[in-house]
Write an enzyme that holds these catalytic residues in place. Structure first.
Site, PDB file in Angstrom:
ATOM      1  N   HIS A 287      47.057  11.949 -10.845  1.00  0.00           N
ATOM      2  CA  HIS A 287      46.728  10.933 -10.904  1.00  0.00           C
ATOM      3  C   HIS A 287      45.506  11.636 -12.712  1.00  0.00           C
ATOM      4  CE1 HIS A 287      45.524   7.186 -14.061  1.00  0.00           C
ATOM      5  NE2 HIS A 287      46.608   6.609 -13.451  1.00  0.00           N
TER       6      HIS A 287
ATOM      7  N   ASP B 281      42.307  10.202  -3.547  1.00  0.00           N
ATOM      8  CA  ASP B 281      42.205   8.974  -4.212  1.00  0.00           C
ATOM      9  C   ASP B 281      43.271   8.389  -2.767  1.00  0.00           C
ATOM     10  OD1 ASP B 281      43.549   7.298  -5.884  1.00  0.00           O
ATOM     11  OD2 ASP B 281      43.818   8.819  -7.572  1.00  0.00           O
TER      12      ASP B 281
ATOM     13  N   GLN C 250      46.731   4.891  -4.516  1.00  0.00           N
ATOM     14  CA  GLN C 250      49.171   4.016  -4.069  1.00  0.00           C
ATOM     15  C   GLN C 250      48.867   4.115  -2.415  1.00  0.00           C
ATOM     16  OE1 GLN C 250      50.407   2.564  -6.245  1.00  0.00           O
ATOM     17  NE2 GLN C 250      49.810   4.250  -7.976  1.00  0.00           N
TER      18      GLN C 250
ATOM     19  N   LYS D 268      45.931  -3.095  -6.595  1.00  0.00           N
ATOM     20  CA  LYS D 268      46.844  -2.298  -6.893  1.00  0.00           C
ATOM     21  C   LYS D 268      46.938  -3.114  -5.379  1.00  0.00           C
ATOM     22  CE  LYS D 268      46.407   1.015  -9.510  1.00  0.00           C
ATOM     23  NZ  LYS D 268      47.602   1.978 -10.794  1.00  0.00           N
TER      24      LYS D 268
ATOM     25  N   CYS E 189      50.185   8.336 -16.005  1.00  0.00           N
ATOM     26  CA  CYS E 189      49.117   9.726 -15.838  1.00  0.00           C
ATOM     27  C   CYS E 189      49.083  10.306 -15.697  1.00  0.00           C
ATOM     28  CB  CYS E 189      47.721   8.130 -15.911  1.00  0.00           C
ATOM     29  SG  CYS E 189      47.536   7.122 -16.755  1.00  0.00           S
TER      30      CYS E 189
HETATM   31  N1  PMP Z   1      44.744   6.877  -8.988  1.00  0.00           N
HETATM   32  C1  PMP Z   1      46.252   6.740  -8.967  1.00  0.00           C
HETATM   33  C2  PMP Z   1      46.602   7.284  -7.620  1.00  0.00           C
HETATM   34  C3  PMP Z   1      46.859   5.663  -9.161  1.00  0.00           C
HETATM   35  O1  PMP Z   1      47.772   5.223  -9.230  1.00  0.00           O
HETATM   36  C4  PMP Z   1      45.235   4.605 -10.292  1.00  0.00           C
HETATM   37  C5  PMP Z   1      46.389   3.725 -11.104  1.00  0.00           C
HETATM   38  N2  PMP Z   1      47.387   4.167 -11.735  1.00  0.00           N
HETATM   39  C6  PMP Z   1      44.480   5.647  -9.911  1.00  0.00           C
HETATM   40  C7  PMP Z   1      44.406   6.407  -9.517  1.00  0.00           C
HETATM   41  C8  PMP Z   1      43.214   4.918 -11.079  1.00  0.00           C
HETATM   42  O2  PMP Z   1      43.376   3.735 -11.367  1.00  0.00           O
HETATM   43  P1  PMP Z   1      42.254   2.008 -11.864  1.00  0.00           P
HETATM   44  O3  PMP Z   1      43.120   2.192 -13.503  1.00  0.00           O
HETATM   45  O4  PMP Z   1      43.291   0.573 -11.863  1.00  0.00           O
HETATM   46  O5  PMP Z   1      41.234   3.208 -12.427  1.00  0.00           O
END
Ligand code: PMP
Length: 403
Positions: A120, A197, A200, A223, A361
């Site tokens: 991401h 990270d 997910q 999430k 993203c």
């Molecule tokens: N890393 C991953 C793997 C994600 O799925 C997301 C959210 N789509 C993020 C980072 C960013 O998370 P947040 O927008 O809640 O800061």
């Protein structure tokens, strides 16, 4: 436990739009919230609203003890060794920025930072900014043809003695699962600081940060059935304690004069300003909710549903799946022939089906796949077989319309 009863705890799912009952397949973007999370936040604002840590009065003491109790819950939830290793942030993005910023003084020009090619943007851009500040070199860990992290390429890159290895536990765009225990062990052996990270993974897998062995593990409350605006940075104490703070100001100090400020000890040193108190309390309720579930039974049910989803999509014909494996977690990425992902998403929405369309993203991953974007269907504890069948029926009509 009757897993089908879980759905009734999520008020948003009871609604219909344009005569179609909501079929929510966008949990990877944000999960729906159970009533207990909404109630916990309401209760804080109705009865316990006060700032934490500072005041002598009872209301503040009550808010503080609820807020700090969530730190204890999180410590147990991810099996951290110490409660001070849990830092409240606003989400995964802030957590990674705190680490990348906080490590600036540790990084020398020319050192390598390895990042996951399927990451991401939140796990790419903060490292690029760190590289700009320090002269470090970013190297993406390549993927195999079936979209898994290429472990032999990773092994070869480790010979360059990277200072940092930043991995995803589960890819948000594809749902692919990385063998993080194995990858982190190798990275540690090569002397790297490791960050995983878990945005997910956290709602779907039982996470044990000590078993993974990483220095940092980050995730977002929203999430995992909790509220937006709150997240977690787990850091192994010895490394966390060396991070310089991203934010300075109130709460994070021991003493301040015009000449000099002495910072507080962990965890306060990394929690400047008034924290998102209601959101932390809501996150605590989300942890209680998850802890109340039969996790291995649920995991098996989620895996079966995901495999059913992959199978039914493939059976439709003219659908391309990306990085689909039976051990994927929570999400399926696909396109309908050469049709634009946005068109497919809009036509699905007209039938009450909520999926995600775009680059998720993860633009570098889309470039690797030769795509502008794709659709993603993702599931949570409340998703059932009827949701998948509704989605597949809707896909049939989209296919008839477009092809
Ligand atoms: N890393 C991953 C793997 C994600 O799925 C997301 C959210 N789509 C993020 C980072 C960013 O998370 P947040 O927008 O809640 O800061």
């Amino acid at each position: 436990m009757d897993l089908s009863s879980l759905r009734s705890q999520f008020p948003t799912l009871a609604q219909s739009n344009d005569g179609y009952s909501l079929c929510y397949l966008d949990t990877a973007a944000t999960s729906q919230k159970p009533q207990c999370v909404i109630d916990a936040m309401n209760q804080y604002y109705h009865l316990d609203n006060a700032n934490v840590h500072r005041a002598a009065h009872q209301l503040s003491a009550r808010a503080t003890s609820q807020y700090e109790a969530v730190r204890d819950k999180l410590q147990l939830f991810v099996n951290a060794e110490r409660r001070e290793e849990i830092i409240f942030t606003h989400g995964t993005t802030e957590s990674i920025n705190m680490v990348a910023n906080g490590l600036t003084a540790h990084i020398k020009a020319g050192t390598v930072i390895l990042i996951d090619s399927a990451a991401h943007h939140a796990n790419i851009v903060p490292w690029q900014e760190l590289a700009k500040r320090t002269g470090a070199i970013i190297k993406p860990i390549p993927l195999t043809a079936d979209c898994r992290l290429d472990v032999s390429a990773f092994d070869a890159l480790l010979s360059q003695k990277p200072a940092i290895v930043a991995l995803s536990h589960v890819s948000n765009a594809l749902g692919t699962l990385n063998p993080v225990n194995e990858l982190v062990a190798k990275a540690k052996q090569a002397g790297a600081i490791t960050l995983v990270d878990g945005a997910q993974a956290i709602a779907h897998l039982t996470v044990d940060v000590q078993a993974i062995g990483c220095d940092f593990y980050v995730f977002s409350g929203h999430k995992m059935y909790g509220p937006t605006g709150v997240g977690t940075l787990y850091g192994r104490f010895e490394v966390l304690d060396t991070l310089s703070p991203l934010m300075t100001g109130g709460e994070m100090i021991k003493s301040v004069s015009f000449e000099h400020t002495e910072f507080n000890i962990l965890p306060n040193r990394l929690e400047a300003g008034t924290p998102p108190i209601a959101e932390v309390i809501g996150l605590g309720a989300a942890i209680d909710f998850i802890n109340g579930l039969p996790r291995s039974e649920l995991h098996a049910a989620e895996q079966a549903l995901l495999i059913y989803l992959q199978h039914e999509l493939t059976a439709l014909g003219d659908v391309v799946l990306y990085g689909a494996h039976t051990d994927n977690i929570g999400a399926v990425a696909f396109n309908l022939a050469d049709e634009h992902h946005q068109d497919v998403g809009i036509l699905l929405d007209q039938q009450g089906i909520a999926v995600r369309c775009g680059h998720h993203c993860a633009m570098p991953l889309m470039q690797t796949l030769g795509l502008k974007g794709c659709c993603r269907a993702s599931i949570g504890v409340y998703t059932n077989k009827a949701d998948i069948d509704n989605f597949i029926n809707a896909m049939k009509s989209v296919k008839n319309l477009l092809l």
